[in-house]
Design a protein around this motif. Structure first.
Motif, short mmCIF file in Angstrom:
data_model
loop_
_atom_site.label_atom_id
_atom_site.label_comp_id
_atom_site.label_asym_id
_atom_site.label_seq_id
_atom_site.Cartn_x
_atom_site.Cartn_y
_atom_site.Cartn_z
N GLY A 275 -5.22 -0.91 -6.70
CA GLY A 275 -4.32 0.22 -6.49
C GLY A 275 -3.10 -0.09 -5.64
O GLY A 275 -2.34 0.81 -5.30
N GLU A 276 -2.91 -1.36 -5.29
CA GLU A 276 -1.73 -1.73 -4.50
C GLU A 276 -0.53 -1.88 -5.43
O GLU A 276 -0.65 -2.33 -6.57
CB GLU A 276 -1.98 -3.01 -3.72
CG GLU A 276 -3.01 -2.80 -2.63
CD GLU A 276 -3.06 -3.95 -1.64
OE1 GLU A 276 -2.04 -4.66 -1.48
OE2 GLU A 276 -4.11 -4.11 -1.01
N ILE A 277 0.63 -1.52 -4.92
CA ILE A 277 1.86 -1.54 -5.72
C ILE A 277 2.37 -2.97 -5.85
O ILE A 277 2.58 -3.66 -4.85
CB ILE A 277 2.92 -0.65 -5.07
CG1 ILE A 277 2.39 0.78 -5.01
CG2 ILE A 277 4.23 -0.72 -5.84
CD1 ILE A 277 3.08 1.64 -3.99
N LYS B 185 0.74 -1.35 -10.68
CA LYS B 185 -0.25 -1.50 -9.60
C LYS B 185 -1.29 -2.53 -10.02
O LYS B 185 -1.52 -2.73 -11.22
CB LYS B 185 -0.95 -0.17 -9.33
CG LYS B 185 -0.11 0.87 -8.65
CD LYS B 185 -0.96 2.10 -8.31
CE LYS B 185 -0.16 3.13 -7.54
NZ LYS B 185 -1.03 4.26 -7.14
N VAL C 61 6.69 3.89 -8.77
CA VAL C 61 5.81 2.77 -9.08
C VAL C 61 5.95 2.35 -10.53
O VAL C 61 5.90 3.19 -11.43
CB VAL C 61 4.34 3.13 -8.79
CG1 VAL C 61 3.41 1.99 -9.14
CG2 VAL C 61 4.16 3.53 -7.34
N LYS D 202 0.84 -1.19 0.00
CA LYS D 202 0.00 0.00 0.00
C LYS D 202 0.88 1.25 0.00
O LYS D 202 1.86 1.34 0.73
CB LYS D 202 -0.92 -0.01 1.21
CG LYS D 202 -1.87 -1.20 1.20
CD LYS D 202 -2.95 -1.04 2.23
CE LYS D 202 -3.86 -2.24 2.26
NZ LYS D 202 -4.68 -2.40 1.09
N GLU D 203 0.51 2.20 -0.83
CA GLU D 203 1.33 3.38 -1.04
C GLU D 203 1.56 4.17 0.25
O GLU D 203 2.65 4.70 0.48
CB GLU D 203 0.67 4.28 -2.09
CG GLU D 203 1.57 5.35 -2.61
CD GLU D 203 1.04 5.99 -3.87
OE1 GLU D 203 1.49 7.12 -4.15
OE2 GLU D 203 0.21 5.38 -4.57
#
Length: 72
Positions: free
Chosen positions: A29-31, A25, A22, A2-3
């Motif tokens: 939206g998780e990296i 993703k 990044v 998570k960012e």
């Protein structure tokens, strides 16, 4: 990864804060991949959503290398 977790991380040796770069993703939206960089040029890759703080090729013990690679 998570960012927002980046704000809690720092380089283990220099204690410098990280900037996130990044590459990919997921749909949530998780990296998934990228790297953490510091202002002095240190880099930590993010592989499969996990920052890799240990550089596996430099580990001396074969069993330790196997264990490290099992997490990739």
């Amino acid at each position: 990864m998570k960012e927002h977790f980046v704000q809690y991380l720092q380089h283990p040796i220099s204690s410098t804060k990280f900037k996130l770069m990044v590459s990919k993703k997921d749909k949530k939206g998780e990296i998934i991949s990228g790297k953490l960089t510091t202002s002095v040029g240190e880099q930590v890759p993010i592989i499969n959503g996990v920052p890799r703080f240990i550089n596996v090729p430099f580990l001396k013990d074969h069993k330790t290398k196997q264990t490290a690679y099992s997490f990739t």
